[in-house]
Design a protein around this motif. Sequence first.
Motif, PDB file in Angstrom:
ATOM      1  N   UNK A  46       0.683  -1.144   0.034  1.00 19.90           N
ATOM      2  CA  UNK A  46       0.262   0.258  -0.219  1.00 19.90           C
ATOM      3  C   UNK A  46       1.142   1.539   0.176  1.00 19.90           C
ATOM      4  N   UNK A  47       1.757   1.334   0.750  1.00 26.78           N
ATOM      5  CA  UNK A  47       2.696   2.552   0.524  1.00 26.78           C
ATOM      6  C   UNK A  47       3.933   1.780  -0.723  1.00 26.78           C
ATOM      7  N   UNK A  48       4.130   0.945  -1.830  1.00 20.74           N
ATOM      8  CA  UNK A  48       5.082   1.299  -2.264  1.00 20.74           C
ATOM      9  C   UNK A  48       3.747   1.509  -4.044  1.00 20.74           C
ATOM     10  N   UNK A  49       2.795   0.929  -4.105  1.00 21.01           N
ATOM     11  CA  UNK A  49       1.754   0.555  -5.215  1.00 21.01           C
ATOM     12  C   UNK A  49       1.682   2.279  -5.798  1.00 21.01           C
ATOM     13  N   UNK A  50       1.643   2.581  -7.612  1.00 19.64           N
ATOM     14  CA  UNK A  50       0.646   3.466  -7.580  1.00 19.64           C
ATOM     15  C   UNK A  50       0.023   4.505  -7.249  1.00 19.64           C
ATOM     16  N   UNK A  65      -7.974  -1.841  -4.408  1.00 19.01           N
ATOM     17  CA  UNK A  65      -7.831  -3.635  -4.006  1.00 19.01           C
ATOM     18  C   UNK A  65      -8.815  -3.892  -5.236  1.00 19.01           C
ATOM     19  N   UNK A  66      -9.703  -4.331  -5.998  1.00 17.98           N
ATOM     20  CA  UNK A  66     -10.695  -5.151  -6.713  1.00 17.98           C
ATOM     21  C   UNK A  66      -9.118  -4.516  -8.105  1.00 17.98           C
ATOM     22  N   UNK A  67      -8.978  -3.982  -8.617  1.00 20.47           N
ATOM     23  CA  UNK A  67      -8.136  -3.236  -9.751  1.00 20.47           C
ATOM     24  C   UNK A  67      -6.192  -4.433  -9.689  1.00 20.47           C
ATOM     25  N   UNK A  68      -6.228  -4.491  -8.829  1.00 17.13           N
ATOM     26  CA  UNK A  68      -5.065  -5.267  -8.407  1.00 17.13           C
ATOM     27  C   UNK A  68      -6.017  -7.206  -8.094  1.00 17.13           C
TER      28      UNK A  68
END
Length: 223
Positions: A46-50, A65-68
């Motif tokens: 959650x800190x690293x994903x744009x 979250x569902x987009x990932x």
Amino acid sequence: MYLPRTFLQSTGLKRGLAAVFVHTPKCGGSFISEGIGHKRERHCFTRRHPLLKGHRTWVEYRDLFPKLGLDIHDYMTFSVVRNPWAWHVSYFHYIRQLSGRNRQKFASEHAVLNRMSFADYLRWIDDPDSPKGEMQDATRNVSDWVVDETGTIAVDFVMRQERLEADFAGFISQYGLRLAVPTKRVNASAHQDYRSYYRAGDVDIVARRHARDVALFGYAFET
């Protein structure tokens, strides 16, 4: 992130409890990072994903979250809330004291607030027509980070800034975590007791704007 509950999990050889820290601005983030481990917190997706970076609310995480290919309900979520009268004093001084890259991000807001008194700041955020730039968080309720659309607390575990050491100890106990309570607060904004910044009308502005925080958590302006 994965929070350790066994020795092997604490070494990183095995995964621990899947968790997401819903970080309300100016609500104990540095303390939480110290408690769970800076490396563990910094490397959380959650800190690293744009798509997820920044002070996302529980609802925003749920919808993103569902987009990932993920589901927020597969994670234990935790957060920290704070007395809104104290929260505004901390936020005000935090923006005024910014330096380096953070000051560049909030350059216009930093300049504006350094020309304002605290009373001016409260009237600024209370004016729906005044431009807020990057400072939209200042217009929210603290509880916005932890509730769903119905106003029901959606985060699994909520700690309070005012008793953070005790609440973090309770968090460790409830989930059987192999963590330690930090021995001191870090990254605190430099300012006096929050009550010294308020006049009668200022107290009322926060009470009205943060009615849900007061209802959910019983906060009040302590005289």
